[in-house]
Design a protein around this motif. Structure first.
Motif, short mmCIF file in Angstrom:
data_model
loop_
_atom_site.label_atom_id
_atom_site.label_comp_id
_atom_site.label_asym_id
_atom_site.label_seq_id
_atom_site.Cartn_x
_atom_site.Cartn_y
_atom_site.Cartn_z
N THR A 93 3.46 -6.09 -9.89
CA THR A 93 2.82 -6.62 -8.68
C THR A 93 3.62 -7.80 -8.13
OG1 THR A 93 0.62 -5.94 -9.43
CG2 THR A 93 0.73 -7.66 -7.75
N ILE A 94 4.04 -8.71 -9.01
CA ILE A 94 4.84 -9.85 -8.56
C ILE A 94 6.16 -9.38 -7.95
CG2 ILE A 94 6.04 -11.93 -9.29
CD1 ILE A 94 3.04 -12.23 -9.28
N VAL A 95 6.83 -8.44 -8.63
CA VAL A 95 8.10 -7.93 -8.11
C VAL A 95 7.90 -7.23 -6.77
CG1 VAL A 95 9.95 -6.26 -8.54
CG2 VAL A 95 9.15 -7.71 -10.40
N SER A 96 6.86 -6.43 -6.64
CA SER A 96 6.60 -5.71 -5.40
C SER A 96 6.32 -6.66 -4.25
CB SER A 96 5.41 -4.76 -5.59
OG SER A 96 5.68 -3.78 -6.57
N VAL A 97 5.52 -7.68 -4.50
CA VAL A 97 5.19 -8.63 -3.45
C VAL A 97 6.41 -9.45 -3.06
CG1 VAL A 97 3.81 -10.68 -2.89
CG2 VAL A 97 2.75 -8.74 -4.04
N MET A 98 7.20 -9.86 -4.04
CA MET A 98 8.42 -10.62 -3.74
C MET A 98 9.39 -9.79 -2.91
SD MET A 98 9.08 -12.61 -7.37
CE MET A 98 10.48 -13.54 -6.77
N ALA A 99 9.59 -8.53 -3.32
CA ALA A 99 10.52 -7.66 -2.58
C ALA A 99 9.97 -7.35 -1.19
CB ALA A 99 10.75 -6.37 -3.36
N GLY A 100 8.67 -7.06 -1.11
CA GLY A 100 8.07 -6.77 0.19
C GLY A 100 8.11 -7.97 1.13
N TYR A 101 7.83 -9.15 0.59
CA TYR A 101 7.87 -10.37 1.41
C TYR A 101 9.29 -10.67 1.88
CZ TYR A 101 7.91 -15.41 2.33
OH TYR A 101 8.08 -16.65 2.89
N ALA A 102 10.27 -10.51 0.99
CA ALA A 102 11.66 -10.80 1.35
C ALA A 102 12.15 -9.89 2.46
CB ALA A 102 12.55 -10.68 0.12
N THR A 103 11.86 -8.60 2.35
CA THR A 103 12.34 -7.65 3.37
C THR A 103 11.52 -7.74 4.65
OG1 THR A 103 10.96 -5.93 2.36
CG2 THR A 103 13.27 -6.03 1.70
N SER A 104 10.35 -8.36 4.59
CA SER A 104 9.52 -8.49 5.78
C SER A 104 9.85 -9.73 6.59
CB SER A 104 8.04 -8.53 5.37
OG SER A 104 7.21 -8.87 6.48
N GLY A 159 4.52 0.30 -4.67
CA GLY A 159 4.14 -1.11 -4.69
C GLY A 159 4.96 -1.92 -3.70
N PHE A 160 6.27 -1.64 -3.61
CA PHE A 160 7.13 -2.31 -2.63
C PHE A 160 6.64 -2.01 -1.21
CE2 PHE A 160 10.56 -1.53 0.41
CZ PHE A 160 11.07 -2.80 0.55
N PHE A 161 6.29 -0.76 -0.95
CA PHE A 161 5.80 -0.37 0.38
C PHE A 161 4.55 -1.16 0.73
CE2 PHE A 161 2.75 2.39 2.63
CZ PHE A 161 3.38 2.47 3.86
N LEU A 162 3.58 -1.23 -0.19
CA LEU A 162 2.35 -1.98 0.08
C LEU A 162 2.64 -3.46 0.26
CD1 LEU A 162 -0.22 -0.35 -2.39
CD2 LEU A 162 0.01 0.03 0.07
N GLY A 163 3.52 -4.02 -0.58
CA GLY A 163 3.86 -5.43 -0.45
C GLY A 163 4.48 -5.75 0.88
N ARG A 164 5.33 -4.86 1.38
CA ARG A 164 5.96 -5.08 2.68
C ARG A 164 4.95 -4.97 3.82
NH1 ARG A 164 10.35 -5.02 5.91
NH2 ARG A 164 10.42 -3.52 7.60
#
Length: 284
Positions: A93-104, A159-164
């Motif tokens: 979850t942390i990795v997904s949110v970090m990656a999603g936030y960074a690419t967003s 998870g990355f998709f949802l985080g983004r």
């Protein structure tokens, strides 16, 4: 506006049918868990085979059989599943949110290509990656370890998709700009502001990843050979693989015990999960 009487009746009827559809398998599982193999085929499948006064004896009988057939490992398997799913879902979850936030919220070279590669991974069946993952973990000596179950489950394209998506629609740029003007570093902004804003969304990602890890069967089948490290899915598969196994009541009891942690998790996080599903649905 009030719905008409006919619409309300239809809505209630649909909800009742949906309730029965989802609850009936659990009810049938509980009833079957109190029966012997002979009682399963000779009694009413929708009711108990013995009077209520005899149910504790039947439950104790099947429980003793369960512990015997699993050689005392059953609760160890349940604990392993809880450990693998919790650790993998938390890190993932942390990795997904970090990656999603960074690419967003950030611009960098290769951003669109990176997003395209990760999103393309959504189209690949998870089973397709199991053999390459096993080859990698075997080559570095991590097969048949807890890490072989946790590390692959930490990476989730979904998870990355949802985080983004959640970062796009739930984290306003004005909030980030205000924090930067106040002198906050990017790390502090993420860990003290962004994570709080995305908390409901993170619960949703956590639940998806927890259930995916809990239900995973092919990965532990390839990675784990030690009885003490098996998750409950693989352990029960080994139990029913015995040539003379016919204790379906015992199997139903094991299945019911195996889903109790997931039921408790969903019920305890229900209000956060509902908020997470709606997060980002309306963009201000």
């Amino acid at each position: 506006m009030r719905a008409s009487t006919g619409v309300r009746i239809l809505t209630i009827a649909i909800l009742v049918l949906a309730f029965i559809y989802f609850v009936f398998p659990i009810y049938w599982m509980i009833v079957t868990a109190t029966k012997t193999p002979g009682q399963i085929v000779s009694s009413n499948g929708l009711w108990f085979a013995v009077p209520f006064s005899d149910l504790p004896e039947m439950i104790a009988r099947n429980y003793e059989k369960l512990i015997g057939l699993t050689r005392g490992y059953f609760w160890r398997w349940v604990g392993n599943s809880i450990l693998y799913s919790t650790v993998a879902a938390t890190i993932g979850t942390i990795v997904s949110v970090m990656a999603g936030y960074a690419t967003s919220k950030f611009e960098f070279h290769g951003k669109n290509f990176t997003i395209g590669v990760v999103m393309a991974a959504l189209l690949m069946p998870a089973a397709l990656m199991t053999i390459p993952q096993y080859a990698i973990f075997q080559s570095v000596g991590l097969d048949n370890t807890m890490w072989s179950m946790i590390i692959p489950a930490c990476v989730s394209p979904f998870g990355f998709f949802l985080g983004r998506v959640y970062s796009d629609n739930s984290v306003p740029k004005e909030l980030l700009e205000a924090a930067r003007i106040d002198g906050a570093s990017e790390a502090r902004i993420f860990f003290t502001i962004v994570l709080r804003v995305l908390a409901p969304a993170m619960v949703t990602i956590f639940l998806f990843m927890f259930v995916a890890t809990w239900n995973n069967f092919l990965l532990p089948l390839m990675m784990i050979s030690s009885d003490s490290l098996k998750p409950v899915t693989l352990g029960l598969y080994g139990m029913i693989s015995y040539a003379l196994f016919n204790e379906n009541g015992v199997l139903m009891m094991a299945a019911f015990f195996g889903i109790i942690p997931v039921m408790i998790l969903f019920l305890s996080l229900q209000r956060f999960w509902q908020a997470g599903l709606a997060a980002g649905s309306v963009k201000e």
